[in-house]
Design a protein around this motif. Sequence first.
Motif, PDB file in Angstrom:
ATOM      1  N   MET A   1       0.834  -1.193   0.000  1.00  0.00           N
ATOM      2  CA  MET A   1       0.000   0.000   0.000  1.00  0.00           C
ATOM      3  C   MET A   1       0.870   1.244   0.000  1.00  0.00           C
ATOM      4  SD  MET A   1      -3.373  -0.724   2.312  1.00  0.00           S
ATOM      5  CE  MET A   1      -4.705  -1.723   1.624  1.00  0.00           C
ATOM      6  N   ASP A   2       0.265   2.371  -0.343  1.00  0.00           N
ATOM      7  CA  ASP A   2       0.973   3.646  -0.431  1.00  0.00           C
ATOM      8  C   ASP A   2       0.915   4.322   0.931  1.00  0.00           C
ATOM      9  OD1 ASP A   2       1.828   6.235  -0.878  1.00  0.00           O
ATOM     10  OD2 ASP A   2       0.893   6.389  -2.847  1.00  0.00           O
ATOM     11  N   PHE A   3       2.038   4.276   1.671  1.00  0.00           N
ATOM     12  CA  PHE A   3       2.106   4.915   2.988  1.00  0.00           C
ATOM     13  C   PHE A   3       2.939   6.195   2.954  1.00  0.00           C
ATOM     14  CE2 PHE A   3       1.121   0.510   4.375  1.00  0.00           C
ATOM     15  CZ  PHE A   3      -0.022   0.792   5.100  1.00  0.00           C
ATOM     16  N   GLY A   4       3.144   6.741   1.768  1.00  0.00           N
ATOM     17  CA  GLY A   4       3.909   7.977   1.658  1.00  0.00           C
ATOM     18  C   GLY A   4       5.294   7.735   1.096  1.00  0.00           C
ATOM     19  N   VAL A   5       5.963   8.808   0.722  1.00  0.00           N
ATOM     20  CA  VAL A   5       7.230   8.695  -0.001  1.00  0.00           C
ATOM     21  C   VAL A   5       8.412   8.373   0.912  1.00  0.00           C
ATOM     22  CG1 VAL A   5       6.459  10.179  -1.881  1.00  0.00           C
ATOM     23  CG2 VAL A   5       7.574  11.199   0.128  1.00  0.00           C
ATOM     24  N   ASP A   6       8.268   8.593   2.221  1.00  0.00           N
ATOM     25  CA  ASP A   6       9.361   8.245   3.125  1.00  0.00           C
ATOM     26  C   ASP A   6       9.556   6.733   3.132  1.00  0.00           C
ATOM     27  OD1 ASP A   6       9.662  10.886   3.778  1.00  0.00           O
ATOM     28  OD2 ASP A   6       8.493  10.768   5.627  1.00  0.00           O
ATOM     29  N   ASN A   7      10.809   6.313   3.083  1.00  0.00           N
ATOM     30  CA  ASN A   7      11.153   4.886   3.089  1.00  0.00           C
ATOM     31  C   ASN A   7      10.452   4.123   1.968  1.00  0.00           C
ATOM     32  OD1 ASN A   7      12.746   5.122   5.524  1.00  0.00           O
ATOM     33  ND2 ASN A   7      10.813   5.260   6.648  1.00  0.00           N
ATOM     34  N   SER A   8      10.286   4.772   0.835  1.00  0.00           N
ATOM     35  CA  SER A   8       9.632   4.169  -0.324  1.00  0.00           C
ATOM     36  C   SER A   8      10.379   4.555  -1.588  1.00  0.00           C
ATOM     37  CB  SER A   8       8.170   4.636  -0.435  1.00  0.00           C
ATOM     38  OG  SER A   8       7.407   4.256   0.684  1.00  0.00           O
ATOM     39  N   VAL A   9      10.121   3.816  -2.649  1.00  0.00           N
ATOM     40  CA  VAL A   9      10.614   4.162  -3.981  1.00  0.00           C
ATOM     41  C   VAL A   9       9.437   4.032  -4.941  1.00  0.00           C
ATOM     42  CG1 VAL A   9      12.980   3.396  -3.543  1.00  0.00           C
ATOM     43  CG2 VAL A   9      11.309   1.778  -4.476  1.00  0.00           C
TER      44      VAL A   9
ATOM     45  N   ASP B   1      19.644  -3.559  -3.611  1.00  0.00           N
ATOM     46  CA  ASP B   1      19.115  -2.385  -4.307  1.00  0.00           C
ATOM     47  C   ASP B   1      17.619  -2.315  -4.044  1.00  0.00           C
ATOM     48  OD1 ASP B   1      17.719  -1.169  -6.864  1.00  0.00           O
ATOM     49  OD2 ASP B   1      19.763  -0.366  -6.836  1.00  0.00           O
ATOM     50  N   ASP B   2      17.180  -1.296  -3.312  1.00  0.00           N
ATOM     51  CA  ASP B   2      15.775  -1.203  -2.905  1.00  0.00           C
ATOM     52  C   ASP B   2      14.825  -1.091  -4.091  1.00  0.00           C
ATOM     53  OD1 ASP B   2      16.461  -1.383  -0.259  1.00  0.00           O
ATOM     54  OD2 ASP B   2      16.308   0.763   0.158  1.00  0.00           O
ATOM     55  N   ALA B   3      15.226  -0.363  -5.124  1.00  0.00           N
ATOM     56  CA  ALA B   3      14.358  -0.201  -6.291  1.00  0.00           C
ATOM     57  C   ALA B   3      14.165  -1.534  -7.012  1.00  0.00           C
ATOM     58  CB  ALA B   3      14.922   0.851  -7.237  1.00  0.00           C
ATOM     59  N   THR B   4      15.240  -2.299  -7.124  1.00  0.00           N
ATOM     60  CA  THR B   4      15.136  -3.618  -7.752  1.00  0.00           C
ATOM     61  C   THR B   4      14.217  -4.528  -6.956  1.00  0.00           C
ATOM     62  OG1 THR B   4      17.349  -3.436  -8.724  1.00  0.00           O
ATOM     63  CG2 THR B   4      16.450  -5.658  -8.456  1.00  0.00           C
ATOM     64  N   ASP B   5      14.369  -4.517  -5.630  1.00  0.00           N
ATOM     65  CA  ASP B   5      13.530  -5.370  -4.782  1.00  0.00           C
ATOM     66  C   ASP B   5      12.064  -4.958  -4.857  1.00  0.00           C
ATOM     67  OD1 ASP B   5      15.833  -6.649  -4.052  1.00  0.00           O
ATOM     68  OD2 ASP B   5      16.018  -5.651  -2.108  1.00  0.00           O
TER      69      ASP B   5
END
Length: 291
Positions: A187-195, A250-254
């Motif tokens: 779910m979308d919990f905001g841009v912090d700690n997200s990509v 790599d967080d974006a890859t995951d």
Amino acid sequence: MKQLVFWLMVGLLRLLSVLPYGWVARAGGALGALLYRIPSRRKRIVLVNLNLCFPEKSDADRHVLGRAHFRHVLRSYLERGVQWFGSHRAIERLVQLESHIDLDDPDAPPTIFMGFHFVAIEVGCMLYSTRFPVTALYTPMSDKRLCALAARQRGRFGASMMLRSNSARTVVAQLRTGQSVMLAADMDFGVDNSVFAPFFGVPACTLTSVSRLARLGRARVVPFVTEVLPDYRGYKMTIFEPLKDFPSGDDATDATRMNAFLEQEIERLPDQYYWVHRRFKNRPAGMPSVY
């Protein structure tokens, strides 16, 4: 008045918990079909999501899918009667479990069970907790009484319920002692700690918490999905093989891999994913809001 409404709701859920499952499911489906006929904010959100994720479908096909989803959503609300107040035996009767890993392996590594917001996610987690110890992360509701009730009833078979916020350190400590953790990160919990990672080709704000917790807790990540079975036969929880080479570093890859796995399951169960959620609430810089 709010207190009266709360206790009326509790009474209704308790009543629904003792009625035949098929009756409750049919009533929820009928109510969902009726409510889909009425213009509403939630209906608009569903159609926006379906337009973005399934642009190849016709408007008529998306309306058919949206109506089927409303039926499942309203069913899930009424079926919380048995999910929150049903007995241990009632839950085991309703839910089939298929696991691609050995859940009884005493030498299993620390495990993050990664769920997704299909309409039956709760009952799958409850079934698991009747058989194995687990810590389950949850997001608080705006109504404190309802939130406390939900946490208590979801954890009544032994699951340790933990608020998602500020839980990272405790979760890592538990993983390092070999305990299992259940969470959902779709779910979308905001841009912090997200990509922003593609979800049906659309940039979706995607949490990186699974990667970070797995890395710090030295844990494997095992996806699971609970689905509603046809013909009012209850539910099926499927626990899949661990994701290979996850986390990758790599967080974006995951995040992209997580979303790709979810897409495959949605293609299989398109009417059961939680389309009423604003999955694309946050957008990359320069992209307009869709809701």
